[in-house]
Design an enzyme around this catalytic site. Sequence first.
Site, PDB file in Angstrom:
ATOM      1  N   PRO A  86       1.039  -0.857   0.002  1.00  0.00           N
ATOM      2  CA  PRO A  86      -0.086   0.018   0.005  1.00  0.00           C
ATOM      3  C   PRO A  86       0.906   1.159  -0.149  1.00  0.00           C
ATOM      4  O   PRO A  86       0.499   2.596  -0.407  1.00  0.00           O
ATOM      5  CB  PRO A  86      -0.701   0.151   1.275  1.00  0.00           C
ATOM      6  CG  PRO A  86      -0.733  -1.476   1.617  1.00  0.00           C
ATOM      7  CD  PRO A  86       0.446  -1.992   1.132  1.00  0.00           C
ATOM      8  N   GLU A 113       2.295  -8.413   8.619  1.00  0.00           N
ATOM      9  CA  GLU A 113       2.304  -6.352   8.223  1.00  0.00           C
ATOM     10  C   GLU A 113       2.833  -6.350   7.491  1.00  0.00           C
ATOM     11  O   GLU A 113       2.845  -5.099   6.941  1.00  0.00           O
ATOM     12  CB  GLU A 113       2.407  -5.511   9.760  1.00  0.00           C
ATOM     13  CG  GLU A 113       1.916  -6.002  11.062  1.00  0.00           C
ATOM     14  CD  GLU A 113       0.550  -5.906  10.489  1.00  0.00           C
ATOM     15  OE1 GLU A 113      -0.940  -7.055  11.002  1.00  0.00           O
ATOM     16  OE2 GLU A 113      -0.200  -4.769  11.022  1.00  0.00           O
ATOM     17  N   ARG A 151      -0.203  -8.222 -20.842  1.00  0.00           N
ATOM     18  CA  ARG A 151      -0.607  -8.164 -22.112  1.00  0.00           C
ATOM     19  C   ARG A 151      -0.459  -7.134 -22.495  1.00  0.00           C
ATOM     20  O   ARG A 151      -0.068  -7.272 -24.234  1.00  0.00           O
ATOM     21  CB  ARG A 151      -1.936  -7.223 -21.951  1.00  0.00           C
ATOM     22  CG  ARG A 151      -3.525  -8.112 -20.744  1.00  0.00           C
ATOM     23  CD  ARG A 151      -4.115  -7.356 -19.874  1.00  0.00           C
ATOM     24  NE  ARG A 151      -4.939  -7.170 -21.471  1.00  0.00           N
ATOM     25  CZ  ARG A 151      -4.708  -6.176 -22.197  1.00  0.00           C
ATOM     26  NH1 ARG A 151      -4.537  -4.982 -21.967  1.00  0.00           N
ATOM     27  NH2 ARG A 151      -5.960  -6.198 -23.200  1.00  0.00           N
ATOM     28  N   ASP A 166      -7.452  -0.515 -25.997  1.00  0.00           N
ATOM     29  CA  ASP A 166      -8.000  -0.650 -24.992  1.00  0.00           C
ATOM     30  C   ASP A 166      -8.032   1.025 -24.179  1.00  0.00           C
ATOM     31  O   ASP A 166      -7.678   1.542 -23.795  1.00  0.00           O
ATOM     32  CB  ASP A 166      -7.426  -0.796 -23.539  1.00  0.00           C
ATOM     33  CG  ASP A 166      -7.192  -2.847 -23.670  1.00  0.00           C
ATOM     34  OD1 ASP A 166      -6.785  -3.385 -23.776  1.00  0.00           O
ATOM     35  OD2 ASP A 166      -8.306  -3.055 -24.412  1.00  0.00           O
TER      36      ASP A 166
HETATM   37  C1  4FV Z   1      -1.162  -4.412  -1.451  1.00  0.00           C
HETATM   38  C2  4FV Z   1      -1.674  -2.639  -1.806  1.00  0.00           C
HETATM   39  C3  4FV Z   1      -1.231  -4.751  -0.017  1.00  0.00           C
HETATM   40  C4  4FV Z   1      -0.419  -4.910   2.619  1.00  0.00           C
HETATM   41  C5  4FV Z   1       0.141  -5.996   4.407  1.00  0.00           C
HETATM   42  C6  4FV Z   1      -0.470  -7.327   2.054  1.00  0.00           C
HETATM   43  C7  4FV Z   1      -1.078  -6.215   1.813  1.00  0.00           C
HETATM   44  C8  4FV Z   1       0.173  -7.307   2.823  1.00  0.00           C
HETATM   45  N1  4FV Z   1      -0.071  -4.514  -2.133  1.00  0.00           N
HETATM   46  N2  4FV Z   1      -1.095  -2.649  -3.582  1.00  0.00           N
HETATM   47  N3  4FV Z   1      -2.568  -2.736  -1.995  1.00  0.00           N
HETATM   48  N4  4FV Z   1      -0.914  -6.016   0.147  1.00  0.00           N
HETATM   49  O1  4FV Z   1      -2.696  -4.641   0.544  1.00  0.00           O
HETATM   50  O2  4FV Z   1      -0.080  -3.924  -3.484  1.00  0.00           O
HETATM   51  O3  4FV Z   1       1.434  -7.862   3.582  1.00  0.00           O
END
Ligand code: 4FV
Length: 384
Positions: A86, A113, A151, A166
């Site tokens: 994230p 985490e 793609r 697209d």
């Molecule tokens: C995520 C996202 C995501 C966070 C903690 C995996 C999680 C756990 N990855 N974009 N949004 N990853 O939420 O790419 O480790």
Amino acid sequence: MLVTVVTAFPELLEPFSRSGVIGKAVEKGILEIRCINPRNYTEGTYGQIDDYAYGSGGMVLMAEPLARSVYAAKGEGPATVLYPGPQGIPLDQHLVESLAVNEHLVIVCGRYEGVDERFVEECVDLEISIGDYVLTGGELPAMVIVDAVARMIPGVVGQESAVEEDSFFRGMLDTPHYTRPASWRGREVPGVLTGGDHEAIRSWRRAQSAARTSGRRPDIIVGANIGPYLDKGVYVILVPATEAIPAAELSEMAEACFTFGCRKLLCVVRGGSERKSLQAHAGDRVKAVSTMESALAWIRKREKAEMLTIVSVGEAGGIHWAEMKRRALDSDRPLVFVFGGNETILAGTEKEVLGPIRGGKGDVSLSNARDAAVVILDRFFGWR
Ligand code: 4FV
């Protein structure tokens, strides 16, 4: 392309790498997806890959097993190491296209985490987020990245043109799609699509994409090349401030205008001699005109439609270019950009005035009409 996914749950990638378009690409050998389980690269014998977070707050994946997994993956050759999370930069079509040039991608899947930050500092080239929400693991983001990137690899998606049509390929939303039956629960397929007139179909689809994008995602219009979504022509009128512009420079400018999809560069000249030399040297992409009005009349005659005239005079005030771009997309009229001249230009003529092209701390703006033209044309019609 080779993709190595570092994951403690390789079984999640199995069905993905065997099914659909991705499965076929793997069969055809265009794409190879491998998994490395960090449990096989632990220090101790317990296969421990996670531990309590320092400062409390759940479990974190340990750095060493992940680092060893990445080194093992890189044994297959240089690679770009991605960590979906994230905190990453947002995944969009532009990033997808830049990732698609890689021979080998290594994608490290987080869990719990997340991972020890020192592993990210030591081994990760790029953190990527697929969206502002939190998932239980990085495997789904890894599949999203592989799916979008695959793609872009020639031969993965049947018709290349399909990719080019697209959503987002040109930075705009896609047109609605329909298939049989022509009537479903009292809902008809739009007649234009069954009429066989391909130009009409293209024009309808362009209009649908433009309307959807303008209505639902005005934010993405800023970065889009709206040229392919305009039915009518785009013209540039240049009003030299003081002295005449040398023909050679005008033909260069005409080249730039042409690159951005303009149909003609019209230049207001003072006298007959200027017109002759200009016609003689600047080529047929440039048209010499004696007045603004005659320039607009020439375009109106050619387009058989009233134009949306956009004047860039570089003075304060005026509409922001992004807003002007949205209006240009919404208006189904020929676009005429006027560069040079001053506020009084086109007095009494229906026109929109563009705000200045600011630089530095916003306190300086471009005054040279030709430079302004290239900047604005690139913002409206440049490929991003
Ligand atoms: C995520 C996202 C995501 C966070 C903690 C995996 C999680 C756990 N990855 N974009 N949004 N990853 O939420 O790419 O480790």
